[in-house]
Design a protein around this motif. Structure first.
Motif, PDB file in Angstrom:
ATOM      1  N   HIS A   1       0.586  -1.111  -0.082  1.00 58.28           N
ATOM      2  CA  HIS A   1       0.506  -0.216  -0.149  1.00 58.28           C
ATOM      3  C   HIS A   1       1.078   1.371  -0.077  1.00 58.28           C
ATOM      4  O   HIS A   1       0.761   2.124  -0.551  1.00 58.28           O
ATOM      5  N   ARG A   2       1.448   1.312   0.522  1.00 58.94           N
ATOM      6  CA  ARG A   2       2.386   2.768   0.961  1.00 58.94           C
ATOM      7  C   ARG A   2       3.629   2.674  -0.514  1.00 58.94           C
ATOM      8  O   ARG A   2       3.761   3.613  -0.869  1.00 58.94           O
ATOM      9  N   LEU A   3       4.321   1.246  -1.286  1.00 60.27           N
ATOM     10  CA  LEU A   3       5.097   1.498  -1.796  1.00 60.27           C
ATOM     11  C   LEU A   3       4.326   2.114  -3.130  1.00 60.27           C
ATOM     12  O   LEU A   3       4.725   2.668  -4.371  1.00 60.27           O
ATOM     13  N   SER A   4       2.775   1.630  -3.532  1.00 64.92           N
ATOM     14  CA  SER A   4       2.705   1.997  -4.084  1.00 64.92           C
ATOM     15  C   SER A   4       2.141   3.319  -4.543  1.00 64.92           C
ATOM     16  O   SER A   4       1.907   4.320  -5.685  1.00 64.92           O
ATOM     17  N   GLY A   5       0.824   3.860  -3.187  1.00 62.49           N
ATOM     18  CA  GLY A   5       1.237   4.969  -3.249  1.00 62.49           C
ATOM     19  C   GLY A   5       2.253   6.166  -3.286  1.00 62.49           C
ATOM     20  O   GLY A   5       3.066   7.518  -4.657  1.00 62.49           O
ATOM     21  N   THR A   6       3.689   5.271  -3.258  1.00 66.63           N
ATOM     22  CA  THR A   6       4.565   6.584  -3.356  1.00 66.63           C
ATOM     23  C   THR A   6       5.027   5.965  -4.399  1.00 66.63           C
ATOM     24  O   THR A   6       5.354   7.043  -5.683  1.00 66.63           O
ATOM     25  N   ALA A   7       4.916   5.627  -5.268  1.00 67.88           N
ATOM     26  CA  ALA A   7       4.936   5.201  -6.802  1.00 67.88           C
ATOM     27  C   ALA A   7       4.473   5.974  -7.792  1.00 67.88           C
ATOM     28  O   ALA A   7       4.944   6.639  -8.728  1.00 67.88           O
ATOM     29  N   ASP A   8       3.020   6.077  -7.350  1.00 62.66           N
ATOM     30  CA  ASP A   8       2.609   7.422  -7.889  1.00 62.66           C
ATOM     31  C   ASP A   8       2.232   7.868  -6.925  1.00 62.66           C
ATOM     32  O   ASP A   8       2.270   9.408  -8.517  1.00 62.66           O
ATOM     33  N   PHE A   9       2.751   9.343  -6.317  1.00 62.63           N
ATOM     34  CA  PHE A   9       3.198  10.502  -5.818  1.00 62.63           C
ATOM     35  C   PHE A   9       4.442  10.424  -6.879  1.00 62.63           C
ATOM     36  O   PHE A   9       4.482  11.793  -7.798  1.00 62.63           O
ATOM     37  N   THR A  10       5.099   9.329  -7.038  1.00 64.83           N
ATOM     38  CA  THR A  10       6.649   9.653  -7.847  1.00 64.83           C
ATOM     39  C   THR A  10       6.610  10.331  -9.046  1.00 64.83           C
ATOM     40  O   THR A  10       7.114  11.035  -9.893  1.00 64.83           O
ATOM     41  N   LEU A  11       5.504   8.865 -10.415  1.00 63.58           N
ATOM     42  CA  LEU A  11       5.715   9.291 -10.979  1.00 63.58           C
ATOM     43  C   LEU A  11       4.650  10.347 -11.758  1.00 63.58           C
ATOM     44  O   LEU A  11       4.748  10.773 -12.863  1.00 63.58           O
ATOM     45  N   GLY A  12       3.587  10.905 -10.728  1.00 60.65           N
ATOM     46  CA  GLY A  12       3.316  12.302 -11.091  1.00 60.65           C
ATOM     47  C   GLY A  12       4.537  13.279 -10.775  1.00 60.65           C
ATOM     48  O   GLY A  12       4.025  14.152 -12.484  1.00 60.65           O
ATOM     49  N   LYS A  13       5.478  13.342 -10.356  1.00 60.23           N
ATOM     50  CA  LYS A  13       6.385  14.092 -10.598  1.00 60.23           C
ATOM     51  C   LYS A  13       7.012  13.991 -11.986  1.00 60.23           C
ATOM     52  O   LYS A  13       7.583  14.874 -12.509  1.00 60.23           O
ATOM     53  N   GLY A  14       7.040  12.968 -12.045  1.00 63.50           N
ATOM     54  CA  GLY A  14       8.094  12.584 -12.921  1.00 63.50           C
ATOM     55  C   GLY A  14       7.197  12.958 -14.276  1.00 63.50           C
ATOM     56  O   GLY A  14       8.248  13.424 -15.092  1.00 63.50           O
ATOM     57  N   VAL A  15       6.330  12.721 -14.483  1.00 65.88           N
ATOM     58  CA  VAL A  15       5.395  13.522 -15.651  1.00 65.88           C
ATOM     59  C   VAL A  15       4.996  14.568 -15.768  1.00 65.88           C
ATOM     60  O   VAL A  15       4.970  15.338 -17.267  1.00 65.88           O
ATOM     61  N   GLN A  16       4.899  15.500 -14.329  1.00 66.98           N
ATOM     62  CA  GLN A  16       5.330  16.064 -14.792  1.00 66.98           C
ATOM     63  C   GLN A  16       6.496  17.442 -15.256  1.00 66.98           C
ATOM     64  O   GLN A  16       6.356  18.124 -15.722  1.00 66.98           O
ATOM     65  N   GLN A  17       7.853  17.076 -15.118  1.00 61.82           N
ATOM     66  CA  GLN A  17       8.965  17.165 -15.736  1.00 61.82           C
ATOM     67  C   GLN A  17       9.344  16.332 -16.952  1.00 61.82           C
ATOM     68  O   GLN A  17       9.432  17.867 -17.621  1.00 61.82           O
TER      69      GLN A  17
ATOM     70  N   THR B   1      -5.337   0.558  -2.851  1.00 63.43           N
ATOM     71  CA  THR B   1      -4.438   0.301  -2.610  1.00 63.43           C
ATOM     72  C   THR B   1      -5.137  -0.286  -0.923  1.00 63.43           C
ATOM     73  O   THR B   1      -5.232  -1.338  -0.003  1.00 63.43           O
ATOM     74  N   PHE B   2      -5.625   1.367  -0.579  1.00 60.74           N
ATOM     75  CA  PHE B   2      -6.312   1.969   0.881  1.00 60.74           C
ATOM     76  C   PHE B   2      -7.506   1.280   0.845  1.00 60.74           C
ATOM     77  O   PHE B   2      -7.697   0.155   1.821  1.00 60.74           O
ATOM     78  N   GLN B   3      -8.472   0.427  -0.668  1.00 58.92           N
ATOM     79  CA  GLN B   3      -9.202  -0.736  -0.727  1.00 58.92           C
ATOM     80  C   GLN B   3      -9.026  -2.202  -0.554  1.00 58.92           C
ATOM     81  O   GLN B   3      -9.967  -2.600   0.367  1.00 58.92           O
ATOM     82  N   ILE B   4      -7.750  -2.273  -1.155  1.00 59.65           N
ATOM     83  CA  ILE B   4      -8.451  -3.213  -0.810  1.00 59.65           C
ATOM     84  C   ILE B   4      -7.089  -3.984   0.570  1.00 59.65           C
ATOM     85  O   ILE B   4      -7.388  -4.568   1.806  1.00 59.65           O
ATOM     86  N   VAL B   5      -6.529  -3.074   1.288  1.00 58.56           N
ATOM     87  CA  VAL B   5      -6.214  -3.421   2.597  1.00 58.56           C
ATOM     88  C   VAL B   5      -7.364  -3.403   3.269  1.00 58.56           C
ATOM     89  O   VAL B   5      -7.515  -4.314   4.510  1.00 58.56           O
ATOM     90  N   GLU B   6      -8.314  -1.936   3.437  1.00 61.23           N
ATOM     91  CA  GLU B   6      -9.696  -2.350   4.366  1.00 61.23           C
ATOM     92  C   GLU B   6     -10.563  -3.256   4.282  1.00 61.23           C
ATOM     93  O   GLU B   6     -10.468  -4.298   5.306  1.00 61.23           O
ATOM     94  N   GLU B   7     -10.021  -4.248   2.652  1.00 59.96           N
ATOM     95  CA  GLU B   7     -11.472  -5.309   2.860  1.00 59.96           C
ATOM     96  C   GLU B   7     -10.335  -6.597   3.564  1.00 59.96           C
ATOM     97  O   GLU B   7     -10.955  -7.773   3.946  1.00 59.96           O
ATOM     98  N   TYR B   8      -9.152  -6.851   3.230  1.00 62.90           N
ATOM     99  CA  TYR B   8      -8.039  -7.812   3.938  1.00 62.90           C
ATOM    100  C   TYR B   8      -8.539  -7.585   5.625  1.00 62.90           C
ATOM    101  O   TYR B   8      -8.774  -8.729   6.037  1.00 62.90           O
ATOM    102  N   ASP B   9      -8.847  -6.457   6.369  1.00 58.32           N
ATOM    103  CA  ASP B   9      -8.267  -6.483   7.376  1.00 58.32           C
ATOM    104  C   ASP B   9      -9.912  -6.544   8.364  1.00 58.32           C
ATOM    105  O   ASP B   9      -9.954  -7.254   8.865  1.00 58.32           O
ATOM    106  N   ASP B  10     -10.759  -6.119   7.268  1.00 55.41           N
ATOM    107  CA  ASP B  10     -12.278  -6.497   7.365  1.00 55.41           C
ATOM    108  C   ASP B  10     -13.355  -8.184   7.543  1.00 55.41           C
ATOM    109  O   ASP B  10     -13.679  -8.186   7.953  1.00 55.41           O
ATOM    110  N   GLY B  11     -12.111  -8.727   6.240  1.00 58.21           N
ATOM    111  CA  GLY B  11     -12.233  -9.599   6.094  1.00 58.21           C
ATOM    112  C   GLY B  11     -12.033 -10.623   6.674  1.00 58.21           C
ATOM    113  O   GLY B  11     -11.947 -11.288   7.944  1.00 58.21           O
ATOM    114  N   TYR B  12     -10.470 -11.510   6.083  1.00 59.64           N
ATOM    115  CA  TYR B  12      -9.852 -12.919   6.682  1.00 59.64           C
ATOM    116  C   TYR B  12      -9.186 -11.929   7.641  1.00 59.64           C
ATOM    117  O   TYR B  12      -8.911 -12.826   8.834  1.00 59.64           O
TER     118      TYR B  12
END
Length: 142
Positions: A42-58, A86-97
């Motif tokens: 979850h954390r790495l995916s979010g970091t990747a999306d924000f870093t990608l956004g910076k690269g796209v702006q560049q 990913t936050f939705q995946i984490v929530e579904e995992y936490d609340d279910g399995y």
């Protein structure tokens, strides 16, 4: 002196029950590790999306608007699984399995050994430690 009461099996509890609860506890530990990895994902995916956004702006600032537009429209902010960030995946995992696993493991302990934890490990420690040797105490208060 041996283990405290919390780590001593109640009267009438057989070896197979203690071993079964030990395996269930070990499985829960693996689930806890998997959950940690899911949060890492979850954390790495979010970091990747924000870093990608910076690269796209560049790319855009460097005059590569067409490629920047494609990244922005197709990838930035995209769901990692159908309909989910990913936050939705984490929530579904936490609340279910995860929550069901934790709940059933506790029910088993409460039902079979008065809620006591790590009996298998406590008995292993008692069997493996060298009694009356420094560094081999059954518990900290001894």
């Amino acid at each position: 002196m041996g283990p405290d009461d919390e780590h001593t099996r109640p009267d009438g509890v057989d070896d197979l029950t203690v071993e079964a609860l030990g395996n269930i506890s070990e499985a829960l530990e693996a689930v806890e590790i998997a959950r940690g990895h899911l949060y890492t994902f979850h954390r790495l995916s979010g970091t990747a999306d924000f870093t990608l956004g910076k690269g796209v702006q560049q790319l855009r600032e460097a005059g590569h608007d067409e490629l920047a537009d494609r990244f922005e429209k197709e990838l930035v902010g995209r769901n990692v699984l159908e309909g989910r960030w990913t936050f939705q995946i984490v929530e579904e995992y936490d609340d279910g399995y995860y929550s069901l696993f934790k709940s059933l493991e506790k029910v088993a302990r409460d039902t079979l050994v008065e809620g006591r934890r790590h009996l298998y490990e406590a008995e292993l420690k008692e069997d493996r430690r060298t009694h009356d040797r420094p560094g081999h105490e059954a518990r900290p208060d001894v």
